[in-house]
Design a protein around this motif. Structure first.
Motif, PDB file in Angstrom:
ATOM      1  N   UNK A  81     -23.963  28.409 -24.073  1.00 22.53           N
ATOM      2  CA  UNK A  81     -22.653  29.043 -23.912  1.00 22.53           C
ATOM      3  C   UNK A  81     -21.665  28.057 -23.305  1.00 22.53           C
ATOM      4  N   UNK A  82     -22.115  27.307 -22.317  1.00 22.72           N
ATOM      5  CA  UNK A  82     -21.246  26.362 -21.633  1.00 22.72           C
ATOM      6  C   UNK A  82     -20.739  25.272 -22.569  1.00 22.72           C
ATOM      7  N   UNK A  83     -21.604  24.767 -23.434  1.00 20.66           N
ATOM      8  CA  UNK A  83     -21.184  23.742 -24.399  1.00 20.66           C
ATOM      9  C   UNK A  83     -20.117  24.280 -25.344  1.00 20.66           C
TER      10      UNK A  83
ATOM     11  N   UNK B 175     -15.855  32.487 -32.290  1.00 25.29           N
ATOM     12  CA  UNK B 175     -16.944  33.306 -32.830  1.00 25.29           C
ATOM     13  C   UNK B 175     -18.305  32.778 -32.363  1.00 25.29           C
ATOM     14  N   UNK B 176     -18.441  31.473 -32.279  1.00 27.51           N
ATOM     15  CA  UNK B 176     -19.697  30.901 -31.799  1.00 27.51           C
ATOM     16  C   UNK B 176     -19.920  31.235 -30.328  1.00 27.51           C
ATOM     17  N   UNK B 177     -18.854  31.194 -29.534  1.00 25.72           N
ATOM     18  CA  UNK B 177     -18.969  31.577 -28.123  1.00 25.72           C
ATOM     19  C   UNK B 177     -19.390  33.037 -28.009  1.00 25.72           C
ATOM     20  N   UNK B 178     -18.815  33.884 -28.855  1.00 24.75           N
ATOM     21  CA  UNK B 178     -19.189  35.300 -28.876  1.00 24.75           C
ATOM     22  C   UNK B 178     -20.676  35.452 -29.216  1.00 24.75           C
ATOM     23  N   UNK B 179     -21.127  34.714 -30.202  1.00 17.17           N
ATOM     24  CA  UNK B 179     -22.523  34.803 -30.619  1.00 17.17           C
ATOM     25  C   UNK B 179     -23.466  34.400 -29.494  1.00 17.17           C
ATOM     26  N   UNK B 180     -23.151  33.313 -28.780  1.00 14.42           N
ATOM     27  CA  UNK B 180     -24.020  32.856 -27.694  1.00 14.42           C
ATOM     28  C   UNK B 180     -24.015  33.832 -26.525  1.00 14.42           C
ATOM     29  N   UNK B 181     -22.857  34.402 -26.229  1.00 16.76           N
ATOM     30  CA  UNK B 181     -22.779  35.381 -25.137  1.00 16.76           C
ATOM     31  C   UNK B 181     -23.556  36.639 -25.504  1.00 16.76           C
ATOM     32  N   UNK B 182     -23.431  37.087 -26.746  1.00 13.27           N
ATOM     33  CA  UNK B 182     -24.195  38.258 -27.179  1.00 13.27           C
ATOM     34  C   UNK B 182     -25.691  37.972 -27.165  1.00 13.27           C
ATOM     35  N   UNK B 183     -26.080  36.779 -27.556  1.00 11.61           N
ATOM     36  CA  UNK B 183     -27.493  36.409 -27.527  1.00 11.61           C
ATOM     37  C   UNK B 183     -28.008  36.366 -26.083  1.00 11.61           C
ATOM     38  N   UNK B 184     -27.193  35.871 -25.184  1.00 12.49           N
ATOM     39  CA  UNK B 184     -27.539  35.866 -23.769  1.00 12.49           C
ATOM     40  C   UNK B 184     -27.731  37.297 -23.266  1.00 12.49           C
ATOM     41  N   UNK B 185     -26.839  38.173 -23.689  1.00 13.56           N
ATOM     42  CA  UNK B 185     -26.907  39.582 -23.286  1.00 13.56           C
ATOM     43  C   UNK B 185     -28.139  40.272 -23.855  1.00 13.56           C
ATOM     44  N   UNK B 186     -28.415  40.057 -25.119  1.00 11.41           N
ATOM     45  CA  UNK B 186     -29.543  40.720 -25.766  1.00 11.41           C
ATOM     46  C   UNK B 186     -30.878  40.182 -25.270  1.00 11.41           C
TER      47      UNK B 186
ATOM     48  N   UNK C  60     -17.013  39.262 -22.894  1.00  6.20           N
ATOM     49  CA  UNK C  60     -16.725  39.644 -24.276  1.00  6.20           C
ATOM     50  C   UNK C  60     -15.373  40.348 -24.400  1.00  6.20           C
ATOM     51  N   UNK C  61     -15.000  41.129 -23.404  1.00  5.88           N
ATOM     52  CA  UNK C  61     -13.685  41.768 -23.423  1.00  5.88           C
ATOM     53  C   UNK C  61     -12.580  40.728 -23.332  1.00  5.88           C
ATOM     54  N   UNK C  62     -12.750  39.745 -22.462  1.00  4.15           N
ATOM     55  CA  UNK C  62     -11.750  38.688 -22.365  1.00  4.15           C
ATOM     56  C   UNK C  62     -11.705  37.852 -23.640  1.00  4.15           C
ATOM     57  N   UNK C  63     -12.844  37.659 -24.266  1.00  7.82           N
ATOM     58  CA  UNK C  63     -12.892  36.922 -25.525  1.00  7.82           C
ATOM     59  C   UNK C  63     -12.188  37.692 -26.633  1.00  7.82           C
ATOM     60  N   UNK C  64     -12.319  39.016 -26.650  1.00 12.88           N
ATOM     61  CA  UNK C  64     -11.580  39.845 -27.603  1.00 12.88           C
ATOM     62  C   UNK C  64     -10.078  39.669 -27.432  1.00 12.88           C
TER      63      UNK C  64
END
Length: 125
Positions: free
Chosen positions: A81-83, A104-115, A33-37
């Motif tokens: 996330x990979x897709x 933004x979609x990648x961020x959403x999937x990564x956050x969902x993976x984290x949560x 997420x930091x790299x995505x920011x």
């Protein structure tokens, strides 16, 4: 009495493995997420040539994280996330309007993976 001690030891081992897995997922997704920011801030400036190096770092970090997370997380979450990240590659090399929404979609999937790895009641049942 030995069975009780063995049972407690096994339960303790399972709890420690669960906590270790959760912390590893949290650490890996935080780095992504930091790299995505960083990548989003560069894309916001409109300089896609400057985004090539951070994008390469982000994809390399994702490939490393994906190998680690395959042992800890359900495969369908990783595939999502990979897709999304695979869609970013052609968009980053050309001037595409959908790049920001894909980020933004990648961020959403990564956050969902984290949560999904937090020990909450909704994740258990």
């Amino acid at each position: 009495m030995k069975r009780v001690k063995l049972g407690i030891a096994i339960l303790l081992l399972l709890v420690l493995l669960s906590i270790g897995t959760m912390l590893t997922v949290q650490h890996q997704t935080k780095a992504l997420l930091e790299q995505l920011d960083n990548l989003e801030s560069i894309v916001d400036t409109g300089d896609l040539e400057a985004a090539e190096a951070p994008f390469t770092e982000f994809t390399a970090q994702w490939e490393q994280t994906e190998r680690i997370l395959n042992f800890m997380v359900w495969r369908d979450r990783i595939v999502s996330v990979d897709e999304t990240i695979s869609h970013l590659d052609p968009m980053c090399s050309s001037d595409c309007d959908e790049l920001k929404s894909e980020l933004q979609e990648a961020r959403m999937w990564i956050q969902r993976l984290r949560q999904g790895e937090f020990p909450l009641l909704r994740n258990i049942f």
